[in-house]
Design an enzyme around this catalytic site. Structure first.
Site, mmCIF file in Angstrom:
data_model
loop_
_atom_site.group_PDB
_atom_site.id
_atom_site.type_symbol
_atom_site.label_atom_id
_atom_site.label_comp_id
_atom_site.label_asym_id
_atom_site.label_seq_id
_atom_site.Cartn_x
_atom_site.Cartn_y
_atom_site.Cartn_z
ATOM 1 N N GLY A 148 0.440 -1.249 -0.174
ATOM 2 C CA GLY A 148 -0.418 -0.281 -0.361
ATOM 3 C C GLY A 148 0.738 1.211 -0.463
ATOM 4 O O GLY A 148 0.030 2.258 0.533
ATOM 5 N N ASN A 165 1.548 2.612 -2.562
ATOM 6 C CA ASN A 165 0.679 3.951 -3.821
ATOM 7 C C ASN A 165 -0.149 4.196 -2.160
ATOM 8 O O ASN A 165 -0.781 5.622 -2.189
ATOM 9 C CB ASN A 165 0.002 3.121 -4.850
ATOM 10 C CG ASN A 165 1.383 3.128 -5.565
ATOM 11 O OD1 ASN A 165 1.646 4.076 -5.933
ATOM 12 N ND2 ASN A 165 2.240 2.172 -5.667
ATOM 13 N N ASN A 180 -5.440 2.969 -13.344
ATOM 14 C CA ASN A 180 -4.136 2.016 -12.513
ATOM 15 C C ASN A 180 -3.241 2.440 -12.234
ATOM 16 O O ASN A 180 -3.014 2.863 -13.650
ATOM 17 C CB ASN A 180 -4.699 0.392 -13.559
ATOM 18 C CG ASN A 180 -3.890 -0.185 -13.059
ATOM 19 O OD1 ASN A 180 -3.350 -1.044 -11.909
ATOM 20 N ND2 ASN A 180 -2.749 -0.658 -13.985
ATOM 21 N N HIS A 185 0.748 1.379 -13.184
ATOM 22 C CA HIS A 185 1.597 0.233 -14.030
ATOM 23 C C HIS A 185 2.651 0.315 -14.125
ATOM 24 O O HIS A 185 3.551 1.582 -14.154
ATOM 25 C CB HIS A 185 1.275 -0.642 -15.050
ATOM 26 C CG HIS A 185 1.613 -1.669 -15.230
ATOM 27 N ND1 HIS A 185 1.738 -2.888 -15.298
ATOM 28 C CD2 HIS A 185 2.836 -1.663 -16.699
ATOM 29 C CE1 HIS A 185 2.070 -3.909 -15.456
ATOM 30 N NE2 HIS A 185 3.242 -3.098 -16.653
ATOM 31 N N ASP A 235 -4.032 -4.216 -18.914
ATOM 32 C CA ASP A 235 -2.852 -2.192 -19.498
ATOM 33 C C ASP A 235 -2.818 -1.840 -20.747
ATOM 34 O O ASP A 235 -1.960 -1.872 -20.876
ATOM 35 C CB ASP A 235 -1.519 -3.096 -18.797
ATOM 36 C CG ASP A 235 -1.233 -3.830 -17.749
ATOM 37 O OD1 ASP A 235 -1.649 -3.338 -16.654
ATOM 38 O OD2 ASP A 235 -0.767 -4.688 -17.655
ATOM 39 N N GLN A 243 9.890 7.466 -7.871
ATOM 40 C CA GLN A 243 10.732 8.156 -8.834
ATOM 41 C C GLN A 243 9.095 8.802 -10.075
ATOM 42 O O GLN A 243 8.892 9.878 -10.632
ATOM 43 C CB GLN A 243 12.390 8.397 -9.485
ATOM 44 C CG GLN A 243 13.405 8.801 -8.701
ATOM 45 C CD GLN A 243 14.700 8.630 -9.488
ATOM 46 O OE1 GLN A 243 14.880 8.292 -11.008
ATOM 47 N NE2 GLN A 243 15.790 8.375 -8.428
ATOM 48 N N GLU A 255 5.154 6.210 -9.217
ATOM 49 C CA GLU A 255 4.233 5.395 -9.325
ATOM 50 C C GLU A 255 3.768 7.118 -8.099
ATOM 51 O O GLU A 255 3.002 7.390 -8.324
ATOM 52 C CB GLU A 255 4.878 4.407 -8.654
ATOM 53 C CG GLU A 255 4.969 2.641 -9.658
ATOM 54 C CD GLU A 255 4.874 1.793 -8.986
ATOM 55 O OE1 GLU A 255 3.986 1.358 -8.629
ATOM 56 O OE2 GLU A 255 5.712 0.914 -9.176
HETATM 57 C C1 GAR Z 1 3.078 -1.594 -7.412
HETATM 58 O O1 GAR Z 1 4.594 -1.141 -7.705
HETATM 59 C C2 GAR Z 1 2.183 -1.185 -8.563
HETATM 60 O O2 GAR Z 1 2.618 -0.314 -9.784
HETATM 61 C C3 GAR Z 1 1.949 -2.868 -9.078
HETATM 62 O O3 GAR Z 1 2.186 -3.522 -7.414
HETATM 63 C C4 GAR Z 1 2.661 -2.614 -6.418
HETATM 64 C C5 GAR Z 1 2.157 -2.309 -5.060
HETATM 65 O O4 GAR Z 1 3.071 -1.171 -4.491
HETATM 66 N N1 GAR Z 1 0.883 -2.535 -9.211
HETATM 67 C C6 GAR Z 1 1.174 -3.569 -11.006
HETATM 68 O O5 GAR Z 1 2.315 -4.388 -11.307
HETATM 69 C C7 GAR Z 1 -0.414 -4.091 -11.389
HETATM 70 N N2 GAR Z 1 -0.319 -4.596 -13.001
HETATM 71 P P1 GAR Z 1 1.456 -1.042 -3.114
HETATM 72 O O6 GAR Z 1 0.868 -2.086 -2.713
HETATM 73 O O7 GAR Z 1 3.401 -0.288 -2.431
HETATM 74 O O8 GAR Z 1 1.155 0.515 -3.859
#
Ligand code: GAR
Length: 209
Positions: free
Chosen positions: A12, A14, A108, A110, A151, A179, A181
């Site tokens: 989590g 993000n 989303n 990615h 995607d 940098q 997300e």
């Molecule tokens: C993130 O890097 C996100 O971009 C990726 O999962 C991670 C979740 O991290 N999502 C994907 O790969 C979707 N295809 P988080 O739980 O720390 O936000």
């Protein structure tokens, strides 16, 4: 006020970037109504709790079959009447009915520059392993609307990140998060909340920054 439901599966970070950006005022006109996880152990649920936001777990494992889960999941999301659903590391295939219902209202994040290293099987660390295996010198992250493909939806924002010679997948993943997300996901939400994102022909996006 843009009402968000954020769907998560793991750490989590993000989600945290979104919550922090709302608190700082970098995202305006926005409230997070709920956080929904398919994984009862997701640390993202702690982050929601620490922020006094409803954190709900709804897992396919609690249901007899996929259809029952899909129905319950959509009902749960709908119960908050969100303006925007944010998939922030949510590793569950989104039911088709939900894609229709939330067309141009579900985004989303990615961890690559789509169309590289995306589609079925590319998620989390696997994306960065593939980028390193291919030897790309630049990678990054993409925020896009969700459509029926994996995607393939209209791209809202992308941010490039340099790959370094001695990167491991974990080191690269962290750099892409820091940098790219954690910047473009909050930024995309703020743009949407302030009416600055328009989808043309279901394909391209005009961003008025
Ligand atoms: C993130 O890097 C996100 O971009 C990726 O999962 C991670 C979740 O991290 N999502 C994907 O790969 C979707 N295809 P988080 O739980 O720390 O936000």
């Amino acid at each position: 006020m843009l009402k968000l439901v954020v769907c998560v599966s793991g750490g989590g970070t993000n989600l945290q970037a979104i919550l922090d950006a709302v608190d700082r005022g970098d995202i305006t006109n926005t409230e997070v109504a709920a956080v929904i996880s398919n994984n009862p152990n997701a640390y993202a649920l702690e982050r929601a709790k620490n922020h006094d936001i409803a954190g709900i777990c709804i897992s396919p494992k609690q249901f007899e079959d996929r259809d029952s889960f899909n129905k319950a999941f959509l009902e749960k999301v709908n119960s908050y009447q969100p303006d925007l659903v944010v998939l922030a590391g949510f590793l569950v295939v989104i039911p088709e009915l939900m894609i229709k219902e939330y067309r141009n209202r579900m985004i989303n994040i990615h961890p690559s520059l789509i169309p590289s290293f995306c589609g079925t099987g590319y998620y989390g660390l696997k994306v960065h392993e593939a980028a390193l295996a291919r030897g790309v010198k630049v990678t990054g992250a993409t925020v896009h609307f969700v459509d029926e493909g994996t995607d393939t939806g209209p791209i809202i924002l992308q941010q490039p990140v340099m790959v370094k010679a001695d990167d491991t997948p974990e080191i690269l993943q962290r750099r892409v998060m820091e940098q790219a997300e954690w910047k473009i996901l909050p930024q995309a939400i703020d743009l949407i909340a302030n009416g600055k994102v328009k989808v043309i022909d279901g394909k391209s996006v005009i961003v008025d920054v």
